[in-house]
Design an enzyme around this catalytic site. Structure first.
Site, short mmCIF file in Angstrom:
data_model
loop_
_atom_site.label_atom_id
_atom_site.label_comp_id
_atom_site.label_asym_id
_atom_site.label_seq_id
_atom_site.Cartn_x
_atom_site.Cartn_y
_atom_site.Cartn_z
N ALA A 155 0.77 -1.21 -0.10
CA ALA A 155 -0.03 -0.10 0.17
C ALA A 155 0.84 1.33 0.02
O ALA A 155 2.15 1.04 0.63
CB ALA A 155 -0.94 0.07 1.32
N SER A 182 -10.09 -4.62 0.95
CA SER A 182 -11.38 -4.61 0.79
C SER A 182 -12.11 -5.52 -0.18
O SER A 182 -11.57 -5.63 -1.31
CB SER A 182 -12.14 -3.18 0.49
OG SER A 182 -11.53 -2.90 -0.78
N GLU A 218 -8.22 -12.22 0.48
CA GLU A 218 -8.40 -12.11 1.89
C GLU A 218 -9.25 -10.54 2.00
O GLU A 218 -8.53 -9.59 1.99
CB GLU A 218 -7.20 -12.11 2.50
CG GLU A 218 -6.63 -13.33 2.48
CD GLU A 218 -7.36 -14.34 3.32
OE1 GLU A 218 -7.14 -15.62 3.46
OE2 GLU A 218 -8.43 -13.96 4.14
N LEU A 219 -10.52 -10.69 1.93
CA LEU A 219 -11.20 -9.50 1.82
C LEU A 219 -11.73 -8.85 3.05
O LEU A 219 -11.19 -9.20 3.97
CB LEU A 219 -12.34 -9.55 0.89
CG LEU A 219 -11.74 -10.06 -0.52
CD1 LEU A 219 -12.75 -10.58 -1.65
CD2 LEU A 219 -10.68 -9.25 -1.36
N GLU A 255 -18.32 -2.24 7.49
CA GLU A 255 -17.20 -2.47 8.35
C GLU A 255 -16.73 -1.05 8.89
O GLU A 255 -16.44 -0.20 7.87
CB GLU A 255 -15.87 -2.94 7.61
CG GLU A 255 -15.21 -3.88 8.08
CD GLU A 255 -13.94 -4.51 7.06
OE1 GLU A 255 -13.77 -3.70 6.05
OE2 GLU A 255 -13.33 -5.40 7.48
N1 LIG Z 1 -9.58 -10.11 5.04
C1 LIG Z 1 -8.06 -9.82 5.44
O1 LIG Z 1 -7.22 -10.54 5.68
C2 LIG Z 1 -8.15 -8.26 5.16
C3 LIG Z 1 -9.05 -7.31 4.77
N2 LIG Z 1 -8.81 -5.96 4.67
C4 LIG Z 1 -9.98 -5.24 4.21
O2 LIG Z 1 -9.56 -3.87 3.52
C5 LIG Z 1 -10.12 -2.85 3.97
C6 LIG Z 1 -8.97 -1.75 4.64
O3 LIG Z 1 -7.80 -1.96 3.99
P1 LIG Z 1 -7.68 -0.99 2.48
O4 LIG Z 1 -6.32 -0.74 2.41
O5 LIG Z 1 -8.34 0.38 2.71
O6 LIG Z 1 -8.43 -1.64 1.56
P2 LIG Z 1 -8.31 -1.51 0.01
O7 LIG Z 1 -8.95 -2.40 -0.49
O8 LIG Z 1 -8.51 0.20 -0.47
O9 LIG Z 1 -6.68 -1.32 -0.66
C7 LIG Z 1 -6.01 -2.57 -0.45
C8 LIG Z 1 -4.72 -2.47 -1.31
O10 LIG Z 1 -5.21 -2.34 -2.45
C9 LIG Z 1 -4.61 -1.46 -3.58
N3 LIG Z 1 -5.69 -0.93 -4.30
C10 LIG Z 1 -6.79 -0.11 -4.15
N4 LIG Z 1 -7.38 0.01 -5.52
C11 LIG Z 1 -6.71 -0.96 -6.13
C12 LIG Z 1 -6.87 -1.20 -7.60
N5 LIG Z 1 -8.06 -0.79 -8.23
N6 LIG Z 1 -6.18 -1.76 -8.12
C13 LIG Z 1 -5.18 -2.45 -7.56
N7 LIG Z 1 -4.90 -2.17 -6.27
C14 LIG Z 1 -5.60 -1.24 -5.58
C15 LIG Z 1 -4.52 -0.36 -2.22
O11 LIG Z 1 -3.54 0.66 -2.85
P3 LIG Z 1 -3.37 2.12 -1.93
O12 LIG Z 1 -3.56 1.98 -0.67
O13 LIG Z 1 -2.07 2.53 -2.47
O14 LIG Z 1 -4.60 2.80 -2.72
C16 LIG Z 1 -3.94 -1.27 -1.04
O15 LIG Z 1 -2.58 -1.41 -1.19
C17 LIG Z 1 -11.01 -3.24 4.89
O16 LIG Z 1 -12.26 -3.29 4.13
C18 LIG Z 1 -10.47 -4.39 5.58
O17 LIG Z 1 -11.68 -5.35 6.02
C19 LIG Z 1 -7.90 -5.52 5.26
C20 LIG Z 1 -6.84 -6.17 5.76
C21 LIG Z 1 -6.96 -7.71 5.65
#
Ligand SMILES: NC(=O)C1=CN([C@@H]2O[C@H](COP(=O)(O)OP(=O)(O)OC[C@H]3O[C@@H](n4cnc5c(N)ncnc54)[C@H](OP(=O)(O)O)[C@@H]3O)[C@@H](O)[C@H]2O)C=CC1
Ligand SMILES: O=C(O)[C@H](O)CS(=O)(=O)O
Length: 490
Positions: free
Chosen positions: A189, A242, A263-264, A394
């Site tokens: 990230a 997410s 893992e969402l 969430e």
């Molecule tokens: N199930 C699990 O184990 C986990 C689930 N989560 C979930 O994730 C969310 C919180 O984390 P958060 O980081 O905000 O989640 P996001 O889904 O926004 O981001 C996760 C990663 O995806 C990247 N990303 C965002 N958009 C895109 C895209 N279109 N294409 C490729 N990569 C992309 C982000 O990059 P950048 O930040 O640079 O935009 C980041 O590195 C919550 O919903 C939480 O529940 C979080 C951790 C663990």
């Protein structure tokens, strides 16, 4: 205090661990530009990190493809030995990795130390699994046929990971991938790239061959995601984040019918029955809800308390939280750090406003901390109901909504009324109830009389829209292997 890269280096025992370049093909390289990494506790820039181009990502994939061919020829024991060395270096440098993690993500130093050890445990565990990738022989279907099943590494694996566990979410993937004989390209990230890059510094020191482990920091996540999904050399995409972004990536990866692990998001119910040990349930609820300041996919998002113990539980929870401290994660004695961004603060405020507009009552907190920035008071809301936003979304912050329920059937129906299915928890002592409720909850993970379920030895993952696949445990390596059967005529 921490307010510039030089200050961050001054906090490290080994300042050379604070690397800001990308790691591609065994070389640390600059990007086409840089992007800022800020300390969420103070808002100031602590590093300028290489912002790689899509072409550089393609180059990393090409290097990974080449390196993987030789890496797959190493014996399981040879891969195990170098992964074990990587684990040893993580633990020898645990304090520095924890300081870097807290500086860029904000969680209290004690939690960062824990995450570094948790992340390292996946490398340790899968170093051992590398030696046990077994096949099988199957009795032939004809007298002259002999059937053998072998397992081979998928090839190049690409990962996209979130900011909330910037160390462990990478090692939970890279550990099994490298153990299986895959090569790996990690895109961390943008908020937390330093924890990923320092893993590359230690990988190089451990003797992991050039091109086997690569880190491509970038401010343009969607560009990198598209390269990962469209590049034919990538055979596996593994994502943590997410559900919304998971859907985007699955659609993109479907063009190549690419193998994906997801893992969402979560929406964990935390249920307290009237036969529970109430003090244990309060302690478990605090650890489950407020770990990482609530910024965890397996955090309790909804707390259901049976009517007979509801008031007592609410008072005990409030009293315990009042003794805890909000502050800079680098300061001793901090229990809750800052939230990652102002957007995160706004989401917590939206959920509180929505609840109070529908009859909820704030009995603790409810406002940004007097510390300013993205610090927020630990908050408890009573009178929560299923029509409130946090019942379906969430919160990802320090907000504990308390729902009252009368009986088992009612609370199981409410707990399962969500598109998510990652983690769930309940406190009870009646053995029959424990079996019935654990089997009735539609989740990939059930914590019984515990609020913390994270370990490398168990298969972590969700059902419904919380994901695909499992990470950790002996199951975790299967996601990086292809099964092949050989039918031989004799
Ligand atoms: N199930 C699990 O184990 C986990 C689930 N989560 C979930 O994730 C969310 C919180 O984390 P958060 O980081 O905000 O989640 P996001 O889904 O926004 O981001 C996760 C990663 O995806 C990247 N990303 C965002 N958009 C895109 C895209 N279109 N294409 C490729 N990569 C992309 C982000 O990059 P950048 O930040 O640079 O935009 C980041 O590195 C919550 O919903 C939480 O529940 C979080 C951790 C663990
Ligand atoms: O990012 C997360 O929320 C992690 O998956 C939680 S855990 O693995 O540390 O429990």
């Amino acid at each position: 205090m921490l307010d510039a890269t030089t200050d961050l280096k001054s906090l490290l025992n080994d300042p050379s661990l604070l690397e800001t370049r990308a790691y591609i093909g065994g070389q640390f390289v600059e990007g086409e530009d840089t992007f800022d990494v800020t300390n969420p506790a103070r808002g100031d820039v602590i590093a300028k990190v290489a912002d790689v181009s899509r072409a550089q990502v393609a180059g990393a994939i090409a290097q990974a493809e080449t390196a993987q061919k030789d890496w797959a020829k190493w014996t399981g024991k040879e891969r195990a030995n170098v992964l074990r060395k990587w684990f040893d270096l993580m633990m020898e440098n645990q304090e520095d990795l924890a300081v870097i993690l807290t500086a860029e993500m904000g969680k209290p130093l004690a939690e960062s130390r824990g995450e570094v050890a948790y992340g390292a445990s996946f490398v340790e565990f899968f170093a051992e699994e590398a030696k046990r990738i077994y096949g099988e022989t199957i009795p032939g279907h004809q007298r002259d046929k002999r059937i053998t099943v072998i397992k081979q590494p998928i090839g190049v694996a690409a990962s996209i990971t979130p900011w909330n566990f910037p160390n462990a979410m990478i090692t939970r993937k890279a550990g099994p991938a490298l153990a299986a004989g895959c090569s790996f390209v990690a895109r961390p990230a943008a908020e937390t790239p330093l924890s990923a890059i320092v893993l590359a510094v230690l990988a190089e020191r451990a003797g992991i061959p050039a091109g086997v482990f690569n880190v491509v920091p970038s401010s343009r996540s969607s560009d990198v995601g598209k390269e990962f999904c469209e590049n034919p050399a990538v055979r596996k995409l593994t994502f943590t984040g997410s559900t919304e972004v998971g859907r985007i990536l699955l659609k993109q990866a479907s063009e190549q019918v690419m193998k994906c692990s997801m893992e969402l998001g979560g929406n964990a119910p935390f249920i307290v029955f009237d036969d529970a040990d109430l003090d244990a349930a309060v302690e478990g609820a605090i650890m489950c809800k407020f770990r990482n300041n609530g910024q965890t996919c397996v955090c309790a998002n909804r707390i259901y308390v049976q009517a007979g113990v509801y008031d007592a539980f609410a008072e005990k929870l409030k009293a315990a939280l009042q003794k805890m401290t909000v502050g800079d994660g680098l300061k001793d004695g901090t229990d809750f750090g800052p939230l990652i961004t102002k957007d995160a603060v706004e989401k917590v405020e939206e959920h509180i406003a929505d609840a109070t507009s529908k009859g909820g009552e704030v009995i603790l907190g409810g406002n940004p901390s007097e510390l300013g920035g993205t610090f927020f008071q630990p908050t408890v809301v009573t009178g929560a109901t299923q029509d409130m936003a946090f019942a379906n979304e969430e919160t990802f912050g320090p907000l504990a909504p308390l729902f009252k329920f009368e009986n088992e059937d009612e609370v199981i129906a409410m707990a399962n009324d969500t598109i998510f299915g990652l983690a769930s928890y309940f406190y009870a002592n009646d053995l029959s109830r424990v079996y019935k409720v654990a089997e009735a909850l539609e989740y990939g993970i059930v914590g019984v009389n515990t609020g913390i379920i994270s370990t490398e030895v168990a298969p972590f993952g969700g059902v419904k829209q919380s994901g695909l696949g499992r990470e950790g445990s002996h199951h975790g390596i299967e996601d990086y292997l292809e099964m092949k059967y050989i039918c031989m005529s004799v």
